[in-house]
Every structure is written in C-alpha cells, then in structure tokens.
Design a protein around this motif. Structure first.
Motif, mmCIF file in Angstrom:
data_model
loop_
_atom_site.group_PDB
_atom_site.id
_atom_site.type_symbol
_atom_site.label_atom_id
_atom_site.label_comp_id
_atom_site.label_asym_id
_atom_site.label_seq_id
_atom_site.Cartn_x
_atom_site.Cartn_y
_atom_site.Cartn_z
ATOM 1 N N LEU A 85 0.863 -1.190 0.000
ATOM 2 C CA LEU A 85 0.000 0.000 0.000
ATOM 3 C C LEU A 85 0.893 1.232 0.000
ATOM 4 C CD1 LEU A 85 -2.341 -1.441 2.725
ATOM 5 C CD2 LEU A 85 -2.976 -1.140 0.336
ATOM 6 N N TYR A 86 0.288 2.410 0.010
ATOM 7 C CA TYR A 86 1.075 3.652 -0.044
ATOM 8 C C TYR A 86 1.592 3.999 1.352
ATOM 9 C CZ TYR A 86 -0.903 3.882 -4.628
ATOM 10 O OH TYR A 86 -1.247 3.561 -5.912
ATOM 11 N N PRO A 87 2.897 3.979 1.536
ATOM 12 C CA PRO A 87 3.458 4.133 2.885
ATOM 13 C C PRO A 87 3.202 5.492 3.534
ATOM 14 C CG PRO A 87 5.207 4.102 1.242
ATOM 15 C CD PRO A 87 3.954 3.746 0.532
ATOM 16 N N LEU A 89 0.483 7.248 3.161
ATOM 17 C CA LEU A 89 -0.950 7.440 3.442
ATOM 18 C C LEU A 89 -1.357 6.580 4.639
ATOM 19 C CD1 LEU A 89 -2.592 7.374 -0.117
ATOM 20 C CD2 LEU A 89 -1.487 9.264 1.055
ATOM 21 N N LYS B 8 -5.095 11.345 -3.959
ATOM 22 C CA LYS B 8 -4.028 10.469 -3.455
ATOM 23 C C LYS B 8 -2.649 11.013 -3.849
ATOM 24 C CE LYS B 8 -2.136 7.114 -5.438
ATOM 25 N NZ LYS B 8 -0.822 6.921 -6.084
ATOM 26 N N THR B 11 -1.801 14.237 -1.993
ATOM 27 C CA THR B 11 -1.469 13.947 -0.586
ATOM 28 C C THR B 11 -0.048 13.392 -0.494
ATOM 29 O OG1 THR B 11 -3.784 13.352 -0.309
ATOM 30 C CG2 THR B 11 -2.315 12.795 1.499
ATOM 31 N N GLU B 12 0.283 12.480 -1.404
ATOM 32 C CA GLU B 12 1.640 11.916 -1.394
ATOM 33 C C GLU B 12 2.682 13.002 -1.639
ATOM 34 O OE1 GLU B 12 1.191 8.541 -4.244
ATOM 35 O OE2 GLU B 12 2.286 7.477 -2.675
ATOM 36 N N ARG B 15 3.223 15.232 1.325
ATOM 37 C CA ARG B 15 3.908 14.619 2.469
ATOM 38 C C ARG B 15 5.350 14.256 2.149
ATOM 39 N NH1 ARG B 15 -1.146 10.895 4.564
ATOM 40 N NH2 ARG B 15 -2.405 12.668 5.176
ATOM 41 N N MET B 154 6.481 -0.404 -6.049
ATOM 42 C CA MET B 154 5.850 -0.678 -4.752
ATOM 43 C C MET B 154 4.819 -1.794 -4.862
ATOM 44 S SD MET B 154 5.343 2.948 -2.791
ATOM 45 C CE MET B 154 3.923 3.431 -3.713
ATOM 46 N N THR B 156 1.915 -1.604 -6.025
ATOM 47 C CA THR B 156 0.546 -1.136 -5.816
ATOM 48 C C THR B 156 -0.244 -1.190 -7.128
ATOM 49 O OG1 THR B 156 1.515 1.058 -6.009
ATOM 50 C CG2 THR B 156 0.867 0.362 -3.815
ATOM 51 N N LEU B 159 -2.818 -3.967 -7.343
ATOM 52 C CA LEU B 159 -4.087 -3.701 -6.660
ATOM 53 C C LEU B 159 -4.918 -2.671 -7.439
ATOM 54 C CD1 LEU B 159 -5.282 -4.893 -4.147
ATOM 55 C CD2 LEU B 159 -4.428 -2.960 -2.833
#
Lengths: 238, 468
Positions: A85-87, A89, B8, B11-12, B15, B154, B156, B159
C-alpha cells in the motif's frame, strides 16, 4: 461465480497451465494447493486478466475476462500474497483511495467500519502504512475487498507471513464472506488453513489440476497424504 | 476515480519532504528573480525617461545653427524597457538601448547591458524567464518521473489494476495532480507580476491581455513537459531509468536543441561580418550620389537634371539652395543603400527564424521561447521594429533639416543659420511596440508548433497508455 474453461497458458514450449477447468459457485471457498511453480498464481493472474490465456477462457460472474476486462473487475476483489500500500498514506486514506478507484467512494466513518470489520485495531486507522506490519497491511487489503462488496474474491497466499491468531481471524472472515454468497478462490501452501477454511480443495502440479476434494469428505491427514502423493514426495508417503 | 487518484497523488506529494524543498526553492528563486527584474525595470525606465528628456532638451536648445550642422550634431532614439520584460528579458541585454541618429549614416543600437558587464556575464542572470523556461520543467521531471514506476516498484499497480480503473482515468488523475502545482506556481508568478506592473511607473503600455497570453504560452509548455514525463514514466520499468530518460529529454529540449538550432541556423543563413557589411554599404554608397561632393559624377548628373527641370543656366538662379537639395538626394540614396543591406540582414534573420521553427519540432522549448520573447516585446523582431522606426525617423529628420536649409538659403550659402525655434518643430521620436494581434500573427508558426506538441503529446499519452 468463478469459472475456467480449458484455461491454458504457455510460454514458448513451456506449458505453465494446462486445460484447467474450475467452477466455483456462490458460498464456496476453493483452495488451490501446490508447490511453487504449480500454476496457482498463473491461474489467478489469468482470472484477473493481467495475462492473456494461450487458449481457453476465464469467466467472472459469467463474463469473459479477456473480453470484459474492466467490467469483470466490478465483481472481483483481489488480495495478493504481499499486499503493498502507499506508505505515506494512512489506513483510512489507502482504503478510501482503492475503494474510490473501484467505484465506491467511502466516508471516513464507513472506511473505519470496514477496517474494524477486517480486524485492524482502532488506533491504527489513522496511522501511516509505513508503520504497519505485514499482518496489518493484509487487514487493510481485506477491508478493501470488503468495501468492494464483490461477488468473487481471489486470494494469492493471503495468510503467508501472518501469525496464527491473524490467520485464524482471516479464516473466520472468509467464512463470513462465503456465507454472504461470495465465491472465493484461494491459492495457498497451507494445508491446515485450506482444510479449515475451504469448501473444496484442488491440488495442482506442473500446471495441471491433479486431485479435487470436497473438504467435508477428507480429513487433514488424508489431505496431507494425498498432497504428498500428488507431489510425488515418495520418501514422505506412508 | 480521477478525483480519487488526484487526491491520493497530491497527498503523497504534500507529504514528501523533497517535494516541499523543491517547491520552496523554486518559489524563492522566482521571488528573488522577479524582485531583481522589477528593480532593473524601474531603474532602466527612469534612466530612459531622464535620457529622453535630457536629449530632447539638448536638441531643442542647441541655439542658432546651420541645419546640416544640426544633422551631424544628431540626436538619440531611446528604446524603453517594456513591462513584460519583467518576466522575459529576451535579447534586451544584448540588443542595445539607443541609436544615434545623424546625417548620412544609419547606426546600430548601442549601450547594451551586456557590453557593460564583465566576462562573468557569460554565466547568465537570475531572471524569471530562466526559472520559467528551465527550472520549472526540471521541477516537473522531479515531481513526475516516478508517477507510474513507483506503482510498479511498490507493487501497488497490481491492486490498482484489480480495482478495474480505466487506464485513461488513472492517467488523468495523475496528470491533474502533477499539473496543478505547476499551474499554481505559474498563476502566482503571473498575478504577482501583474500586481507589480500595475503599481510601477510607466505603467501606460502594460496590458493584462499580454500577460494572459504569456500565461497560456507557459501553461502549454508545461503541459507538454507533464505529458512527456508521464509518457516516459508509464513506459519505464524502473524509476531510475525514468529519471534518466526524463532528464535526458529536459537537457535535449532546453539546452541541446536551442544551441544546435542556433549553430545550424547560423551555418545555413549566415550574417555577414561587421567588416563585410560596412564595406558593402560603403561600396554602394560610393557608387551613388554623395551629397557632400559636388564633383561626384552622380551629383553632376543631378545638377544638370535640376537645371533642365527649372530651365535655368546656373545653380544660383534656383529658388532654393542646391547644396541642401543635393544633400537631401544624397540622404535618399544612402537610405536606399541601407534599406537594401538591412533587408538582406532581415532576410537572413527570417531564414534563421524558419530554421528555428523547423527545429522546434524537436523541442517545445523553441516555440515557447520565441512566443515568450515576442509577447514580452523583447525579441529580435521587436528590436528590428524599433531599429526600423528609428531609421524612418532619421530619414524624416534629415529631410526636415535639408528642406529647411534648401528653402531658407541660396546656393553656396553655408553661413545660413536656422533660428533656435526650428528644432522644436521637429517632432520627438516616439515608438510603440507591435500590438498583441501583430505579435501573434508574426508568431503563428510558433503557435502552430506548440499546439502540435500539445496535441501530439496528449494523444500519445492517452492512446498508448496500458496498464495490462
């Protein structure tokens, strides 16, 4: 409903999946057992449409995966072996994102309900995934699958790396989903979990489905014996 | 789905400490460069206003004088600094700020900013256009190179794919998240520049419409870069490969292509050397009428022609001073010679411009650079325009002085002095730069190339994207 019809995948001369026929109905958990390279993950990738079959077809809810790639995803949830998953978040943010792109926009409280249902402790809901153990990540993955409310669920060795308690909780959750009419296909190495969770068990070797059992008709020692025989581990066969 | 991906990604980004630092650096650089530019703009325009007034005063107050002496005394045409030079200084630094207007000669613009600097000027200046043209595309590369590769690395992406999102929706979500921060930076720059320009003196020629067009030009440029970076990221297996490829595109587009285009254009359409240019002009001048030399062959022919026309035997019988008349004809001949040679220079310049436009298919930097300089009135075309306006004024000025001399004196009377009030009758030099419509029309090929880049990169991104 998860169905395969003579599903075959070949890379050059190597046949990795040979004429697989499966029919997993509602309220069924089908556990695919087999050594590494048996064709379990290939089967799941074909059902997801990530790879194209050489021949045969895969169906989700009666829709051909090759022809209805996007549409079949509406009825399908998937949890890989090592869910990433997105680390940066949080658990809630990851759940909201994946549910959102799956077509379901969740509120914060809805997200928390699903995480709670998946067994994640409450104080982790708003923590970043970078601080999570593998088991906690798997629980977020389960919450994503729960939120999707899919009719079919594909699991690729989902309990690998989980502690016994988490693994047991996971089994209970699958039973709950099954009882709600979900068709589940789980690829696993774990004979105990397959016997405990599944309604049906298939043993694969070299891309072929060698044996099939209804779980209620076979005990764990018999299953172990059948598995070792199918794998041709003669030194272990009693 | 697009909104979810956008939220998403943003937000990434928010951060990510590296992103915050990069943003901070770009904003600080933009702030500093805009502040420096506004100071330069203010200072240059103050000098311009002072010099223009002082020079006009000197011209008006030169006292009683022979008009031809006044013609040699000359005056200056000053080029103002235009408001949008605050954002793009273009070739202003090298093009010169004033032209000395005198009898017989068309002079080049002189007193360029670069001429006053040391060799260190080769390192370049910190200007907003440097940040906008070079640094922000680099920021796009740094923000977007792993947009897709990180999903692969990653794991991801597995998914994401299993959730059944249409590839174009995922791309659009990522595209929006990468583009929005750039849009915000550009909007801050434009609004900031607009506020500064609205509050500066000499605000008269500032137009929000020009600033708006400049905004659109840069936005198109950034969209192309966003598309290119996302294409590379979507096709690369690893972030490291994507970063190297994206940086290679940035280097080629922003550094290699413009320099290669410059070399190629110069080779294909070379300018004559300054010596050759001067020698050719001198040769053509000598083959024609020399206003100062009554024994010149062309002057003698003119003399006979005028005597015949006025049906008189002697130049003294003419109702005007033939010396002044001859000088005016000499000026007209010189003007034609200059026109011919500068026309050749312009044709070479246009040839070079065509080469640039042709090579702009290799780099979105080139059409953006030309459009930016054009809209800011800091390109070579505007400089040519100013130079032509100054030459036109010089020709009219010489005609005014020669006519006064011819009308108010007789042949051979070099002692004639025009009264002081005469100089004020010569209108002051005024120059208005080309208007926006003309600039856009002149740059239509650059607009076409930039739009082609925009549409081409969008099409390629959305048509070729595959998640399977």
């Amino acid at each position: 409903m998860i169905t395969t019809d003579n599903l075959t995948k070949q890379y050059g001369e190597t046949i990795v999946l040979n004429q697989l026929n499966l029919n997993i109905g509602a309220n069924e958990i089908y556990c695919l057992l087999g050594a590494n390279g048996a064709g379990k993950t290939t089967t799941i990738n074909l059902l997801l449409g990530f790879i194209k079959p050489t021949s045969g077809s895969a169906f989700i809810n009666g829709l051909c995966v090759s022809e209805e790639y996007i549409k079949t995803k509406q009825y399908l949830a998937y949890i890989p072996e090592n869910l990433m998953l997105y680390p940066t978040l949080t658990a809630v943010e990851n759940l909201k994102y994946f549910s959102g792109i799956g077509g379901k926009n969740l509120s914060k409280s809805q997200s928390e309900d699903f995480l709670n249902e998946a067994g994640l402790q409450k104080n982790a809901f708003n923590s970043r995934i970078s601080t999570f153990s593998k088991g906690m990540r798997q629980k977020v993955g389960i919450s994503i699958a729960l939120a999707k409310d899919a009719k079919s669920l594909l699991l690729d060795e989902p309990t690998s790396g989980l502690d016994p308690k988490s693994s047991n909780e996971f089994g209970q959750l699958l039973h709950k989903l099954k009882d709600n009419g979900v068709s589940i296909l789980m690829a696993t190495h774990d004979l105990f979990r397959a016997k405990d969770t599944g309604t049906h068990i298939g043993i694969m070797k070299n891309g072929q489905l060698r044996q099939e059992y209804a779980t209620k008709d076979i005990s764990l020692p018999e299953l172990e014996q059948a598995y070792l025989e199918a794998m041709n581990y003669k030194e272990f066969v009693s | 789905m697009i909104r979810n991906t956008f939220i998403k990604e943003i937000t990434e980004l928010a951060r990510d400490g590296r992103v915050k630092i990069a943003f901070f650096i770009v904003l600080v650089l933009l702030g500093i460069s805009t502040w420096i530019s506004s100071r330069q703009y203010n200072s240059t325009n103050q000098q311009y206003a002072e010099a223009k007034n002082a020079e006009r005063s000197i011209w008006n107050n030169q006292g009683e004088k022979n008009p031809h002496s006044a013609a040699h005394y000359g005056t200056y045409a000053f080029k103002p600094k235009y408001p949008l030079s605050l954002i793009d200084q273009g070739v202003d630094k090298y093009a010169g700020t004033s032209i000395f207007l005198e009898a017989h000669n068309r002079n080049e613009a002189q007193f360029s900013q670069a001429a006053d600097q040391t060799g260190l000027a080769r390192f370049g200046d910190l200007t907003p256009d440097f940040i906008l043209l070079f640094i922000i595309p680099l920021l796009i590369v740094l923000l977007g190179y792993n947009a897709f590769t990180k999903e692969r690395e990653m794991r991801t992406l597995v998914l994401i794919k299993s959730q059944g999102i249409a590839p174009w929706k995922l791309v659009l979500g990522k595209w929006t998240a990468l583009f929005l921060p750039i849009l915000v930076i550009m909007a801050l720059v434009i609004v900031g520049a607009g506020i500064i320009l609205s509050n500066l003196e000499d605000f008269g020629v500032f137009r929000w419409s020009n600033l708006g067009i400049l905004f659109l030009v840069y936005i198109c440029y950034y969209i192309v870069f966003v598309n290119l970076v996302l294409i590379v990221s979507s096709k690369s297996k690893k972030s490291s490969i994507s970063l190297v490829l994206s940086l290679a595109i940035w280097i080629i587009a922003c550094f290699v292509a413009p320099k290669a285009a410059s070399n190629f254009a110069e080779t294909k359409h070379p300018y004559p050397t300054r010596q050759e240019f001067a020698a050719n002009i001198l040769k053509d001048k000598q083959e024609g009428l020399d206003g100062h030399d009554p024994w010149n062959k062309q002057a003698k022919l003119l003399e006979q022609e005028v005597l015949r026309e006025y049906n008189v035997d002697s130049l003294h019988q003419l109702p005007f001073n033939f010396d002044a008349y001859r000088m005016q004809k000499g000026e007209e001949h010189n003007a034609e010679v200059y026109f011919k040679h500068y026309k050749y220079l312009k044709s070479q310049f246009e040839g070079q411009t065509k080469v640039y436009v042709g090579l702009a298919t290799l780099s979105p930097f080139l059409p953006t650079r030309f459009l930016s300089m054009g809209v800011a009135n800091t390109d070579y075309s505007t400089h040519w325009d100013f130079s032509d306006a100054a030459e036109d004024y010089r020709i009219r000025m010489q005609a005014f002085l020669n006519n006064d001399f011819a009308k108010n004196s007789s042949h051979g009377d070099w002692s004639y002095k025009a009264e002081e009030a005469t100089w004020k009758k010569l209108p002051a030099f005024e120059y208005s730069p080309p208007q926006l419509a003309e600039i856009l029309s002149r740059n239509s090929s650059n607009i076409i190339v930039l739009v082609a880049w925009l549409l081409g990169s969008f099409s390629f991104l959305f048509i070729t994207i595959k998640l399977r």
